[in-house]
Design a protein around this motif. Structure first.
Motif, PDB file in Angstrom:
ATOM      1  N   UNK A   1     116.320  -2.839   4.660  1.00 26.41           N
ATOM      2  CA  UNK A   1     117.415  -2.033   4.113  1.00 26.41           C
ATOM      3  C   UNK A   1     117.269  -0.391   4.076  1.00 26.41           C
ATOM      4  N   UNK A   2     116.006  -0.228   4.108  1.00 26.07           N
ATOM      5  CA  UNK A   2     115.816   1.240   3.732  1.00 26.07           C
ATOM      6  C   UNK A   2     115.761   2.026   4.988  1.00 26.07           C
ATOM      7  N   UNK A   3     115.574   3.185   5.261  1.00 31.14           N
ATOM      8  CA  UNK A   3     115.736   3.978   6.447  1.00 31.14           C
ATOM      9  C   UNK A   3     114.361   4.577   6.679  1.00 31.14           C
ATOM     10  N   UNK A   4     113.816   4.242   7.974  1.00 22.98           N
ATOM     11  CA  UNK A   4     112.483   4.659   8.453  1.00 22.98           C
ATOM     12  C   UNK A   4     112.809   5.389   9.671  1.00 22.98           C
ATOM     13  N   UNK A   5     111.532   6.136   9.773  1.00 22.78           N
ATOM     14  CA  UNK A   5     111.531   7.377  10.990  1.00 22.78           C
ATOM     15  C   UNK A   5     111.094   6.461  12.347  1.00 22.78           C
ATOM     16  N   UNK A   6     110.344   5.555  11.899  1.00 19.89           N
ATOM     17  CA  UNK A   6     109.941   4.462  13.325  1.00 19.89           C
ATOM     18  C   UNK A   6     109.698   3.080  12.654  1.00 19.89           C
ATOM     19  N   UNK A   7     110.191   2.146  13.269  1.00 20.21           N
ATOM     20  CA  UNK A   7     109.952   0.557  12.841  1.00 20.21           C
ATOM     21  C   UNK A   7     108.804   0.299  13.601  1.00 20.21           C
ATOM     22  N   UNK A   8     107.865   0.650  13.922  1.00 19.30           N
ATOM     23  CA  UNK A   8     106.721   0.102  14.481  1.00 19.30           C
ATOM     24  C   UNK A   8     105.393   0.356  13.582  1.00 19.30           C
ATOM     25  N   UNK A   9     104.177  -0.069  13.790  1.00 21.44           N
ATOM     26  CA  UNK A   9     103.316   0.008  12.908  1.00 21.44           C
ATOM     27  C   UNK A   9     102.304   1.278  13.123  1.00 21.44           C
ATOM     28  N   UNK A  10     102.799   2.025  14.072  1.00 22.15           N
ATOM     29  CA  UNK A  10     101.680   3.171  14.666  1.00 22.15           C
ATOM     30  C   UNK A  10     102.368   4.500  14.473  1.00 22.15           C
ATOM     31  N   UNK A  11     102.980   4.873  13.715  1.00 27.00           N
ATOM     32  CA  UNK A  11     103.886   6.021  13.559  1.00 27.00           C
ATOM     33  C   UNK A  11     103.794   6.572  12.003  1.00 27.00           C
ATOM     34  N   UNK A  12     102.895   7.488  11.774  1.00 30.64           N
ATOM     35  CA  UNK A  12     102.248   7.924  10.238  1.00 30.64           C
ATOM     36  C   UNK A  12     102.154   9.396  10.326  1.00 30.64           C
ATOM     37  N   UNK A  13     102.467   9.908   8.882  1.00 35.54           N
ATOM     38  CA  UNK A  13     102.233  11.335   8.420  1.00 35.54           C
ATOM     39  C   UNK A  13     102.850  12.235   9.342  1.00 35.54           C
ATOM     40  N   UNK A  14     103.983  11.799  10.151  1.00 33.89           N
ATOM     41  CA  UNK A  14     104.733  12.841  10.901  1.00 33.89           C
ATOM     42  C   UNK A  14     105.295  14.028   9.918  1.00 33.89           C
ATOM     43  N   UNK A  15     105.207  15.312  10.599  1.00 37.57           N
ATOM     44  CA  UNK A  15     106.050  16.432   9.960  1.00 37.57           C
ATOM     45  C   UNK A  15     106.739  17.172  10.843  1.00 37.57           C
ATOM     46  N   UNK A  16     107.644  18.142  10.976  1.00 35.77           N
ATOM     47  CA  UNK A  16     108.299  18.822  11.628  1.00 35.77           C
ATOM     48  C   UNK A  16     107.784  20.334  11.526  1.00 35.77           C
ATOM     49  N   UNK A  17     108.292  20.825  12.690  1.00 34.88           N
ATOM     50  CA  UNK A  17     108.007  22.455  12.772  1.00 34.88           C
ATOM     51  C   UNK A  17     109.235  23.122  12.337  1.00 34.88           C
ATOM     52  N   UNK A  18     108.968  24.365  11.744  1.00 39.09           N
ATOM     53  CA  UNK A  18     109.889  24.975  11.153  1.00 39.09           C
ATOM     54  C   UNK A  18     109.960  26.427  12.098  1.00 39.09           C
ATOM     55  N   UNK A  19     111.029  27.259  12.335  1.00 40.96           N
ATOM     56  CA  UNK A  19     110.808  28.314  13.142  1.00 40.96           C
ATOM     57  C   UNK A  19     111.931  28.118  14.599  1.00 40.96           C
ATOM     58  N   UNK A  20     112.104  26.768  14.726  1.00 39.76           N
ATOM     59  CA  UNK A  20     112.718  26.445  16.130  1.00 39.76           C
ATOM     60  C   UNK A  20     114.256  26.781  15.918  1.00 39.76           C
ATOM     61  N   UNK A  21     114.932  27.053  16.957  1.00 43.15           N
ATOM     62  CA  UNK A  21     116.437  27.169  16.839  1.00 43.15           C
ATOM     63  C   UNK A  21     117.117  25.806  16.188  1.00 43.15           C
ATOM     64  N   UNK A  22     118.341  26.141  15.592  1.00 41.78           N
ATOM     65  CA  UNK A  22     119.004  25.073  15.145  1.00 41.78           C
ATOM     66  C   UNK A  22     119.219  23.925  15.935  1.00 41.78           C
ATOM     67  N   UNK A  23     119.053  22.788  15.571  1.00 42.16           N
ATOM     68  CA  UNK A  23     119.408  21.795  16.617  1.00 42.16           C
ATOM     69  C   UNK A  23     118.112  21.337  17.233  1.00 42.16           C
ATOM     70  N   UNK A  24     116.915  21.976  17.039  1.00 44.38           N
ATOM     71  CA  UNK A  24     115.610  21.410  17.952  1.00 44.38           C
ATOM     72  C   UNK A  24     114.386  21.182  16.946  1.00 44.38           C
ATOM     73  N   UNK A  25     114.833  20.652  15.857  1.00 43.45           N
ATOM     74  CA  UNK A  25     113.948  20.060  14.968  1.00 43.45           C
ATOM     75  C   UNK A  25     113.195  19.036  15.469  1.00 43.45           C
ATOM     76  N   UNK A  26     111.693  19.347  15.452  1.00 40.58           N
ATOM     77  CA  UNK A  26     110.725  18.530  16.328  1.00 40.58           C
ATOM     78  C   UNK A  26     109.664  18.057  15.441  1.00 40.58           C
ATOM     79  N   UNK A  27     109.403  16.761  15.472  1.00 48.23           N
ATOM     80  CA  UNK A  27     108.404  15.856  14.667  1.00 48.23           C
ATOM     81  C   UNK A  27     107.362  15.323  15.649  1.00 48.23           C
TER      82      UNK A  27
END
Length: 402
Positions: free
Chosen positions: A180-206
């Motif tokens: 019932x919680x919200x997860x970035x990825x439902x698989x077992x092998x996606x961890x410690x992800x971070x996003x990049x600042x400085x990109x145009x609005x709407x292009x947030x990338x992880x």
């Protein structure tokens, strides 16, 4: 003193990092590069932020611009306490405590690698566009697929404190509550992800680490050791009246040709070493995608009528993978056509479905360029693209239907 031309070519780069000291404590420090990142010099006054804690780590620093002020914000964690801490600074050297967030959501393991970023959001039909803030928190254990995972929380950040839109209770290990919680990825092998600042609005990338601490040291890969996920473009979408995070892989051109799979029949092919598979499954149809061979395979099943995607890697795993980590099943939103993208690389599979609401990432023991077999019941269309060094262009099927 550096010449103006030299400064223009290589403006100073500042790295904010965690110092793990010999006394067992952790604190935040700075390093500076004056040659574009090739070499770094630690700041003589380190650490710049010290709480006297053994679990204070993983700083993410970004520039916050409020209505009347602009300053640097650091997001870090007290990992064992399951708390995200917010600090501000005008010079990156002196930091002032703002607030904290936690305990809430998944708390079955320590919290790591926080990330806070704004995303455009339209709340519903006729509503004005606005901005919500997304807080990512990686969980060392107790994730939805077993072991580590990354949860996200949507809310408001006013430059001082983060307030979630939905207040989740603490969840330790109850599977139903974790779902019932919200997860970035439902698989077992996606961890410690971070996003990049400085990109145009709407292009947030992880980009995230593609592995699992339960077995990372035993994965028999060579000549590399570990890998990162595909870069993923993040966005917010209104689903059932609230903001949900969606992600799509950054894959370059998308000109693949989709061809029909014979209903009740199958398509057999051999994939390139790095491949993209696109599926369109009509609402009443089902598609089964089998990657590998008779001995080692991963099976991805998409059920249009039952609205689910299932990833089964139990016949393509390695030592240390539990049954819970071998199969992931996710519900899909109602749609006339279910569209699924599968990225297959040497030793990994990443599945994106539900218009970006569902992502499943898993390491596999499949050999490079595995076999592909697609079986359809009902109307299913398929396209395969080579993602190798020759380019990111799409292509039709290389095999033939039967």
């Amino acid at each position: 003193m550096r010449a103006a031309a030299e400064v223009a070519e290589h403006p100073p780069l500042i790295a904010v990092y965690t110092s793990a000291r010999s006394d067992g404590l952790q604190a935040q420090s700075l390093a500076v590069s004056l040659d574009g990142g090739y070499t770094w010099e630690k700041y003589a006054g380190n650490p710049v932020l010290d709480r006297g804690s053994a679990d204070f780590r993983d700083p993410k620093v970004f520039r916050y611009a409020g209505a009347d002020d602009a300053y640097w914000v650091m997001v870090a964690v007290e990992a064992a306490e399951r708390r995200v801490l917010f600090y501000r600074s005008d010079d990156l050297l002196s930091w002032t405590y703002l607030s904290d967030y936690g305990l809430a959501g998944a708390v079955g393991g320590v919290w790591e690698c926080p990330d806070l970023s704004p995303l455009p959001y339209v709340s519903g039909a006729g509503s004005a566009a606005g901005v919500r803030w997304v807080l990512l928190v990686s969980l060392y254990q107790g994730g939805v697929a077993g072991g580590p995972a990354t949860q996200y929380v949507v809310g408001e950040f006013d430059g001082i404190r983060f307030v979630p839109d939905v207040a989740h209770p603490c969840v330790d290990a109850d599977a139903a509550e974790l779902d019932g919680l919200d997860w970035v990825d439902l698989g077992p092998d996606c961890y410690a992800g971070v996003t990049f600042a400085g990109l145009p609005t709407g292009q947030r990338t992880l980009i995230a680490w593609m592995s699992n601490w339960d077995y990372a040291k035993r994965v028999p890969t060579s000549p590399w050791r570990g890998a990162m996920t595909m870069a993923r473009r993040l966005a917010l979408r209104c689903v059932e009246g609230r903001a949900r995070l969606v992600s799509t892989p950054v894959l370059g051109r998308e000109d693949g040709v989709l061809e029909g799979v014979p209903a009740g029949g199958s398509v057999d092919d051999v994939l390139p070493e790095a491949a993209r598979i696109d599926l369109e499954v009509d609402g009443a149809a089902t598609a089964e995608v089998r990657l590998g061979d008779a001995e080692r395979c991963v099976v991805v099943t998409v059920g249009g009528a039952e609205r689910f995607v299932r990833v089964d890697r139990r016949r393509a795993v390695f030592e240390g993978v539990s049954d819970a980590q071998g199969v992931q099943r996710a519900a899909l939103p109602a749609a006339a056509v279910q569209r699924v993208t599968i990225v297959v690389d040497n030793g990994s599979i990443e599945v994106f479905a539900g218009e970006g609401l569902v992502a499943v990432t898993a390491l596999t023991s499949l050999p490079p360029a595995p076999g592909l077999q697609v079986t359809a019941t009902g109307a299913v269309r398929l396209g395969v693209a080579d993602l190798g060094v020759a380019g990111l262009g799409g292509s039709g099927l290389g095999g033939s239907g039967s």
